[in-house]
Design an enzyme around this catalytic site. Structure first.
Site, PDB file in Angstrom:
ATOM      1  N   ASN A 178       0.826  -1.207   0.000  1.00 62.93           N
ATOM      2  CA  ASN A 178       0.000   0.000   0.000  1.00 62.93           C
ATOM      3  C   ASN A 178       0.861   1.258   0.000  1.00 62.93           C
ATOM      4  O   ASN A 178       1.898   1.311   0.658  1.00 62.93           O
ATOM      5  CB  ASN A 178      -0.922   0.005   1.222  1.00 62.93           C
ATOM      6  CG  ASN A 178      -1.874  -1.176   1.202  1.00 62.93           C
ATOM      7  OD1 ASN A 178      -2.070  -1.782   0.149  1.00 62.93           O
ATOM      8  ND2 ASN A 178      -2.452  -1.517   2.328  1.00 62.93           N
ATOM      9  N   HIS A 194       5.865  -0.644  -2.667  1.00 56.88           N
ATOM     10  CA  HIS A 194       5.465   0.130  -3.858  1.00 56.88           C
ATOM     11  C   HIS A 194       5.610   1.629  -3.655  1.00 56.88           C
ATOM     12  O   HIS A 194       5.011   2.411  -4.388  1.00 56.88           O
ATOM     13  CB  HIS A 194       4.024  -0.224  -4.256  1.00 56.88           C
ATOM     14  CG  HIS A 194       3.864  -1.649  -4.695  1.00 56.88           C
ATOM     15  ND1 HIS A 194       2.647  -2.262  -4.898  1.00 56.88           N
ATOM     16  CD2 HIS A 194       4.786  -2.595  -4.969  1.00 56.88           C
ATOM     17  CE1 HIS A 194       2.835  -3.514  -5.270  1.00 56.88           C
ATOM     18  NE2 HIS A 194       4.116  -3.742  -5.319  1.00 56.88           N
ATOM     19  N   THR A 208      -4.771  -8.954   0.381  1.00 59.31           N
ATOM     20  CA  THR A 208      -4.131  -8.839  -0.936  1.00 59.31           C
ATOM     21  C   THR A 208      -4.586  -9.980  -1.832  1.00 59.31           C
ATOM     22  O   THR A 208      -4.782 -11.104  -1.365  1.00 59.31           O
ATOM     23  CB  THR A 208      -2.584  -8.820  -0.845  1.00 59.31           C
ATOM     24  OG1 THR A 208      -2.042  -8.844  -2.174  1.00 59.31           O
ATOM     25  CG2 THR A 208      -2.000  -9.962  -0.046  1.00 59.31           C
ATOM     26  N   ALA A 245     -10.102  -7.330   7.582  1.00 59.22           N
ATOM     27  CA  ALA A 245      -8.811  -7.374   8.286  1.00 59.22           C
ATOM     28  C   ALA A 245      -8.800  -6.445   9.503  1.00 59.22           C
ATOM     29  O   ALA A 245      -8.152  -6.741  10.506  1.00 59.22           O
ATOM     30  CB  ALA A 245      -7.691  -6.985   7.326  1.00 59.22           C
TER      31      ALA A 245
HETATM   32  N1  APR Z   1     -10.315  -7.028   4.655  1.00 51.33           N
HETATM   33  C1  APR Z   1      -9.530  -7.992   4.115  1.00 51.33           C
HETATM   34  N2  APR Z   1      -9.389  -8.173   2.780  1.00 51.33           N
HETATM   35  C2  APR Z   1     -10.082  -7.360   1.973  1.00 51.33           C
HETATM   36  C3  APR Z   1     -10.932  -6.344   2.459  1.00 51.33           C
HETATM   37  C4  APR Z   1     -11.030  -6.186   3.875  1.00 51.33           C
HETATM   38  N3  APR Z   1     -11.828  -5.261   4.436  1.00 51.33           N
HETATM   39  N4  APR Z   1     -11.497  -5.698   1.394  1.00 51.33           N
HETATM   40  C5  APR Z   1     -11.006  -6.276   0.297  1.00 51.33           C
HETATM   41  N5  APR Z   1     -10.151  -7.286   0.633  1.00 51.33           N
HETATM   42  C6  APR Z   1      -9.341  -8.136  -0.237  1.00 51.33           C
HETATM   43  C7  APR Z   1      -9.941  -8.463  -1.585  1.00 51.33           C
HETATM   44  O1  APR Z   1     -10.760  -9.596  -1.504  1.00 51.33           O
HETATM   45  C8  APR Z   1      -8.676  -8.719  -2.418  1.00 51.33           C
HETATM   46  O2  APR Z   1      -8.232 -10.052  -2.254  1.00 51.33           O
HETATM   47  O3  APR Z   1      -8.168  -7.379  -0.537  1.00 51.33           O
HETATM   48  C9  APR Z   1      -7.643  -7.801  -1.782  1.00 51.33           C
HETATM   49  C10 APR Z   1      -7.320  -6.569  -2.592  1.00 51.33           C
HETATM   50  O4  APR Z   1      -6.682  -6.992  -3.777  1.00 51.33           O
HETATM   51  P1  APR Z   1      -6.145  -5.955  -4.844  1.00 51.33           P
HETATM   52  O5  APR Z   1      -7.184  -4.930  -5.119  1.00 51.33           O
HETATM   53  O6  APR Z   1      -5.612  -6.737  -5.992  1.00 51.33           O
HETATM   54  O7  APR Z   1      -4.978  -5.187  -4.086  1.00 51.33           O
HETATM   55  P2  APR Z   1      -3.487  -5.635  -3.852  1.00 51.33           P
HETATM   56  O8  APR Z   1      -3.361  -7.094  -3.673  1.00 51.33           O
HETATM   57  O9  APR Z   1      -2.968  -4.721  -2.798  1.00 51.33           O
HETATM   58  O10 APR Z   1      -2.828  -5.227  -5.232  1.00 51.33           O
HETATM   59  C11 APR Z   1      -1.433  -5.291  -5.341  1.00 51.33           C
HETATM   60  O11 APR Z   1      -1.435  -4.215  -7.437  1.00 51.33           O
HETATM   61  O12 APR Z   1      -2.544  -2.596  -8.648  1.00 51.33           O
HETATM   62  C12 APR Z   1      -1.387  -2.909  -7.995  1.00 51.33           C
HETATM   63  O13 APR Z   1       0.244  -1.509  -7.085  1.00 51.33           O
HETATM   64  C13 APR Z   1      -1.074  -1.947  -6.895  1.00 51.33           C
HETATM   65  O14 APR Z   1      -0.261  -2.359  -4.676  1.00 51.33           O
HETATM   66  C14 APR Z   1      -1.202  -2.775  -5.646  1.00 51.33           C
HETATM   67  C15 APR Z   1      -0.909  -4.166  -6.156  1.00 51.33           C
END
Ligand code: APR
EC number: 2.3.1.-
Length: 325
Positions: free
Chosen positions: A109, A128, A258, A301
């Site tokens: 994040n 990142h 994630t 979370a």
């Molecule tokens: N609590 C726990 N998990 C959650 C919640 C919550 N309240 N809300 C959403 N999620 C989960 C979703 O189900 C999903 O699996 O968080 C995850 C978010 O996934 P992404 O949107 O893909 O985010 P992330 O994994 O951080 O993406 C990685 O990709 O776009 C790039 O650079 C950007 O840092 C980012 C990276």
């Protein structure tokens, strides 16, 4: 939360078998602070996917457009407050050593919320980068500024703060438009079409002179200090993460909010498993828990982490109350 699973997790984290803990965090950690995730239920800024704007090419072609998007994201992150998930990890960073544990948070994040929850910076790696770091784009200039929370960065960047829309909401409103074609004549609930977005003011064209410029070389444009798609992750950060993983066996990886779809973050889970470490996933989406052969905690979370880590961090209610900004 499954109590049997929680009990066995509590037992493991309090034993000597669990001496080294790595937390891998994604956008879901900040979801309940009101910041949108990238995939799944993610959204669009004006008519653009965030993934199309987070590239060096997009910045080269239209820095004004990309800066408006980042101005929006900086604003939202400044408005957001750290949630109990951030505080739980922050508290673990402070008490880990006294409990005989080594701990590191690796976050994808860029919103700065872990820092604002006072996570020990020595035990926090922002893979990142950060929305609040500014870097000069000029090849010859090395200017970098950290913790710049000014908004807007230039007067021209004012005015794009609220222009995000969730595609599901867009879909619902488009269906509504078809059912009640005459209901929106007063413009109070202007309808969003899937081909254009009359609700949005068009993206402003901002000349270079209206964008943040480097105070050191005076010519280069500044850019957000985040890692864009197609760019390498900061070598120093990767190196520190490697050192943590390779200097001892990691006994537990917490995979928090994630989708694990971006490398190298996704690879850390396998590296820990190959060392014989255990995995605990915290996610609201059952699909993202599938395939996990460790602890699966389904839910927010922000709610789950304080409960899961309680034997180590205690009750964090007071910590959170005392820190109300
Ligand atoms: N609590 C726990 N998990 C959650 C919640 C919550 N309240 N809300 C959403 N999620 C989960 C979703 O189900 C999903 O699996 O968080 C995850 C978010 O996934 P992404 O949107 O893909 O985010 P992330 O994994 O951080 O993406 C990685 O990709 O776009 C790039 O650079 C950007 O840092 C980012 C990276």
């Amino acid at each position: 939360m499954n109590q049997g699973s929680l009990a066995s997790f509590h037992e493991y984290i309090t034993t000597d078998k669990c001496r080294t803990i790595l937390a891998l965090c994604g956008a879901g950690l900040s979801a309940s602070s009101g910041l949108p995730t990238f995939r799944g239920s993610g959204g669009l800024w004006k008519n653009y996917s965030s993934m199309d704007l987070a590239t060096p090419d997009a910045f080269n072609v239209d820095p004004g457009l990309v800066w408006q998007f980042y101005s929006y994201r900086r604003y939202k992150a400044i408005q957001a407050k750290p949630n109990n998930g951030h505080y739980a990890l922050s508290q673990l960073s402070k008490v880990a050593a006294s409990k005989g544990k080594k701990f590191l948070t690796l976050t994808q994040n860029v919103d700065g919320l872990s820092r604002r929850a006072h996570h020990d910076p020595e035990q926090l790696l922002e893979l990142h980068g950060s929305l609040f770091t500014l870097k000069c784009t000029s090849f010859d200039c090395t200017y970098t500024e950290n913790n710049n929370f000014k908004h807007p960065l230039t007067p021209q960047l004012q005015g794009c703060e609220e222009e995000w829309i969730n595609p599901r909401k867009r879909q619902r409103r488009t269906e509504n438009e078809n059912e009640n074609e005459n209901e929106n004549e007063d413009g109070k609930d202007a309808v969003i079409s899937t081909t254009g977005s009359p609700e949005f003011t068009p993206v402003k064209e901002i000349p270079r002179s209206g964008l943040p410029t480097c105070p050191q070389c005076k010519t280069g444009l500044l850019r957000p200090g985040v890692v864009w798609f197609g760019e390498s992750l900061p070598f120093k950060v990767l190196d520190q993460a490697d050192q943590f993983i390779m200097s001892q066996k990691v006994d537990l990886i917490l995979v928090i909010g994630t989708s694990q779809s971006v490398w190298p973050a996704a690879g850390y889970v396998n590296r820990v498993k190959l060392q014989g470490g255990k995995v605990a996933i915290f996610n609201t989406d059952e699909e993202d828990l599938e395939g996990c052969d460790g602890w699966k905690f389904l839910g927010d979370a922000a709610e789950l982490l304080p409960q899961a880590l309680k034997p180590l961090i205690g009750d964090i209610t007071e910590v959170v109350e005392n820190d109300k900004e």
